[in-house]
Each structure stands twice: as structure tokens, then as C-alpha cells.
Design an enzyme around this catalytic site. Sequence first.
Site, PDB file in Angstrom:
ATOM      1  CG  LEU A 210      45.252  22.075 -19.529  1.00 12.87           C
ATOM      2  CD1 LEU A 210      46.700  22.219 -19.081  1.00 12.87           C
ATOM      3  CD2 LEU A 210      44.390  21.537 -18.382  1.00 12.87           C
ATOM      4  CB  SER A 211      46.091  19.980 -22.879  1.00 13.12           C
ATOM      5  OG  SER A 211      46.423  18.799 -23.561  1.00 13.12           O
ATOM      6  CB  ALA A 212      43.331  20.031 -26.907  1.00 13.06           C
TER       7      ALA A 212
END
Length: 343
Positions: free
Chosen positions: A181-183
Amino acid sequence: MSEILALTKAGDLGGATALIRRSLTGEGDRETGRREPEFAGLALAQPDMPRRTAKPRAQPASPGSMEKYSFKSEHGTLDYWLYVPSTLPVSAPLIIMLHGCTQSAADFAAGTQMNVLAEELGLIVAYPEQSRAANAQKCWNWFRSGDQNKGSGEPALIAGITRAIMAGHPVDHGRIYVAGLSAGGAAASIMAYCYPELYAAAGIHSGLACGSASSMPGAFSAMQGKSTGKSGQNRDYVPIITFHGNRDSTVHPANSDQIHAIWATSPEISALRRVEGEGVSPGGKSYRTTALVDAENRSFAEHWEIEGAGHAWSGGSVTGSYTDNSGPDASREMIRFFLQHRR
């Protein structure tokens, strides 16, 4: 302003962006809500896994084991948590889960409910955990050149953890997957790009393409959707499924398109048929799907665009952070996608 600068220097680009947004609008980008997800699924070839019309709103205690380990190599040290189901197949698929900024392994496991699915389906799940020493906000350093290449930095550590689990547990070496998720999504895209011989498929939620940035200013630009990432030409193709909310103001939705664009010239997908669909989750979120499928309806690339969703794991549990529990169940859909593919 001092908090924003501190977050930026620490590499927590999502946190800095969210703080700026809150200061301007008084709103955040963390989503929770009533959850009644289901196995939505496309009309595609499905592996042998049960469908469910509802899941518990909170993650129950799983009968399997969740234990902490530490991996050390010439590239450094990285802790990880490993979930092993109570009933383990002779040869089990393995999923490497990479959390987002400020999250922990336990938080990410609770939010995605991957351990519940692992217990249900006989999967092993690993959660590498970024340290505050490596990044003050516990972000994976996806925007640094030294952490974007095979055999160096964080990619080498994550690959090392993967191989250590393969050596110590009954893992099906052809069914190893990576998601984030995300980074963590950006880190997952780096792992798929750098280690196509290791991972059979990748799941990237609200993430960015490998090579999207090589500096802090470049990272902000990439998060706004102004980067194309590295070329995937002459690379082994890795099947990829992406999820993105179309109102994500932390990582622009165009980044998911850029992830797929990396592999657009790969001969493995040039002859595939494009299938589009749409639906509404039990929680009321509309979504659109795009898939590239072969003659047997096996999906090799999928993108889920979730209407009205922000920077949060779709269909996640309120027991974890950065989840939108009204959306389609990203965890179950990723597993469904993964189990179509064997390296």
C-alpha cells in the site's frame, strides 16, 4: 509549517501531503466506515477458492501463528512478521505484504485481514517492517536510487527475507507474490520489476511505478502523477493488479496507469484481450475494472478504479489504519488474481 518540513525531511511524503490538505480544508484522507465486503470478482477464470458474501467487521483471533523474525545480510537488517496458518498445505503460496508510511506489520495485517484469508485458504504471509532508523515515518524509501535496484538496499533485504522463508517453510517456489500500500505499493512495484524470477505476480494499492523518482522533489512530482517510471522492455513480464481511489489526493491515480504502462510493450500481453467491467460493493462504493485476459480468460493485468475513494486500502477493516471498508475487497481480489499465476 514546521511539522510539514519535518515530515518531508523524514521522507513521509504522504504524511506531509495529508497535513497540508488538513491545514487547507480541515479534512483528512484516512477513511473508515461500515463494512460488508464480498468477493466481487470479474467474470474471469477463477482459482479454486470459496466465495463469501460477507466478512467480519473486525479481525478475529486467527488460530495460526504470527511470529517475529529478523533478517540480516550485507545490505543491513530488517525485521519481519510471519503468519503461518494452522493447517498448512504440503506446498503453500507465499505473499509478501509491504505496509505504508507510519504503519506497522500488525497494523497492516489487521487492516488488510490477510491473515484471516491465509487461514481460510492455506497461505503463508510475511510482513517486512520498516524501521524508524531507516525512515523516521517508517516509509519504504522507494524514491531513493539506492533502493530501486536488484541486489542493493531495501529490495535486496526484502528479496532476502523471501528466500529465507522459502528455505525454512513449505513454500511453493512457483507461487510467491508481493503486495503493498502507498509507499509499500511503490516498493512492491520495485520488487516486481527487479526480481521477476522470484515473484509470480504483484498487487499494488495506491502506489507508484519503479523508478518514479530519484530525489525528494522528484517524489512529490511523481505523487502528483508526473512521472512514467522505468521502461519494462526486455524484462520478464510480471502479472500486476492495481487498486486506486479516484479521489486519492496523496498519490495521484495516474500512477496506477503508469505502473501498467511499464509493461505495455511486453510480448506476453500484446495479444491479450481487454475486458472492462463495473460494479458496486456491498458498502456502496462504485468501481470500474479493466483486465487483459488470454483465451482461457486468465487475467494477466487488472486495474480497479474505486469511485470516491481516497488514499486507503479498499475493503479493509476498521481495526487497521488507512482503510476504506466500504469499497470492494482488495485483499480477496488480489489473492484471486495471484492464484491464477505460477512462476
